[in-house]
Design a protein around this motif. Structure first.
Motif, mmCIF file in Angstrom:
data_model
loop_
_atom_site.group_PDB
_atom_site.id
_atom_site.type_symbol
_atom_site.label_atom_id
_atom_site.label_comp_id
_atom_site.label_asym_id
_atom_site.label_seq_id
_atom_site.Cartn_x
_atom_site.Cartn_y
_atom_site.Cartn_z
ATOM 1 N N LYS A 8 54.577 -16.677 30.694
ATOM 2 C CA LYS A 8 54.403 -15.724 29.609
ATOM 3 C C LYS A 8 55.484 -14.647 29.661
ATOM 4 N N THR A 9 55.931 -14.208 28.474
ATOM 5 C CA THR A 9 56.852 -13.084 28.368
ATOM 6 C C THR A 9 56.202 -11.998 27.528
ATOM 7 N N LYS A 10 56.921 -10.912 27.291
ATOM 8 C CA LYS A 10 56.383 -9.816 26.487
ATOM 9 C C LYS A 10 56.028 -10.273 25.075
ATOM 10 N N CYS A 14 58.423 -18.394 27.956
ATOM 11 C CA CYS A 14 59.706 -18.894 28.432
ATOM 12 C C CYS A 14 59.471 -20.301 28.959
ATOM 13 N N LEU A 23 63.253 -19.616 24.885
ATOM 14 C CA LEU A 23 62.324 -18.504 24.718
ATOM 15 C C LEU A 23 61.702 -18.602 23.337
ATOM 16 N N ARG A 118 61.434 -7.603 34.492
ATOM 17 C CA ARG A 118 62.254 -8.421 33.612
ATOM 18 C C ARG A 118 63.242 -9.243 34.429
ATOM 19 N N ILE A 135 64.808 -11.158 29.788
ATOM 20 C CA ILE A 135 63.528 -11.836 29.595
ATOM 21 C C ILE A 135 62.471 -10.854 30.084
ATOM 22 N N LEU A 137 58.960 -9.395 30.872
ATOM 23 C CA LEU A 137 57.682 -9.963 31.287
ATOM 24 C C LEU A 137 56.539 -9.080 30.796
ATOM 25 N N GLU A 147 51.304 -12.274 36.054
ATOM 26 C CA GLU A 147 52.263 -13.025 35.246
ATOM 27 C C GLU A 147 53.664 -12.947 35.854
ATOM 28 N N THR A 148 54.015 -11.801 36.413
ATOM 29 C CA THR A 148 55.321 -11.654 37.059
ATOM 30 C C THR A 148 55.412 -12.539 38.287
ATOM 31 N N ALA A 151 55.921 -16.061 37.124
ATOM 32 C CA ALA A 151 57.274 -16.260 36.604
ATOM 33 C C ALA A 151 58.291 -16.339 37.741
#
Length: 162
Positions: A8-10, A14, A23, A118, A135, A137, A147-148, A151
């Motif tokens: 997941k990203t903001k 991704c 993305l 990020r 990118i 996060l 989530e970070t 990733a």
């Protein structure tokens, strides 16, 4: 190794594929980003430039009227925006990055309550110029810590992050 790994990203997701990074934007935040920024950062920089010109104009007008605090405040904010514009000139909003063109990937950790984590991906664009793709996060209100970690694990498994 799986053919695709996703985190997941903001503004969406991704997707790490064997040959590229894609993305995608999803939901309300992604749709707003798609409309306002698109795949080019120039529109955002032009808006920042217009705000800067406006701040300098109103600061000058306030200075002509004998005020001192407003011109200083507007001038400092304007200088900060100019710094942001100059430092963002090499940024890219491209949704697709070829993995063979990636030069470096760095993780910038969040400052709790202030910023979000990020990845900064340095890559060569189609014109041979080195560009930086951020990118972003998810933030702390949307389970950003977990989530970070997810990733970072994916980026390390794919040998993009050292």
């Amino acid at each position: 190794m799986e053919s695709e790994k996703t985190f997941k990203t903001k503004t969406g997701f991704c997707h790490i594929l064997p040959d590229k990074i894609i993305l995608t934007r999803d939901g309300v935040v992604g749709n707003v980003a798609k409309v306002t920024v698109g795949n080019n950062i120039a529109r955002t920089l032009v808006i920042y430039g217009a705000i800067t010109v406006g701040l300098f104009y109103f600061g000058y007008e306030a200075y002509k009227n004998g005020q001192t605090l407003q011109p200083i405040l507007f001038g400092l904010i304007g200088l900060y925006l100019i710094y942001g514009i100059v430092s963002s000139l090499n940024n890219s909003a491209t949704p697709t990055i070829d993995r063979e063109k990636i030069k470096d990937v760095k993780l910038k950790k969040a400052i709790k309550g202030l910023t979000r984590s990020r990845f900064e991906v340095l890559f060569e664009d189609e014109n041979g110029k080195i560009k930086k793709r951020l990118i972003m996060l998810p933030g702390s209100l949307t389970d950003g810590q977990n989530e970070t970690e997810n990733a970072v694990e994916i980026m390390r498994e794919e040998q993009l992050l050292k």
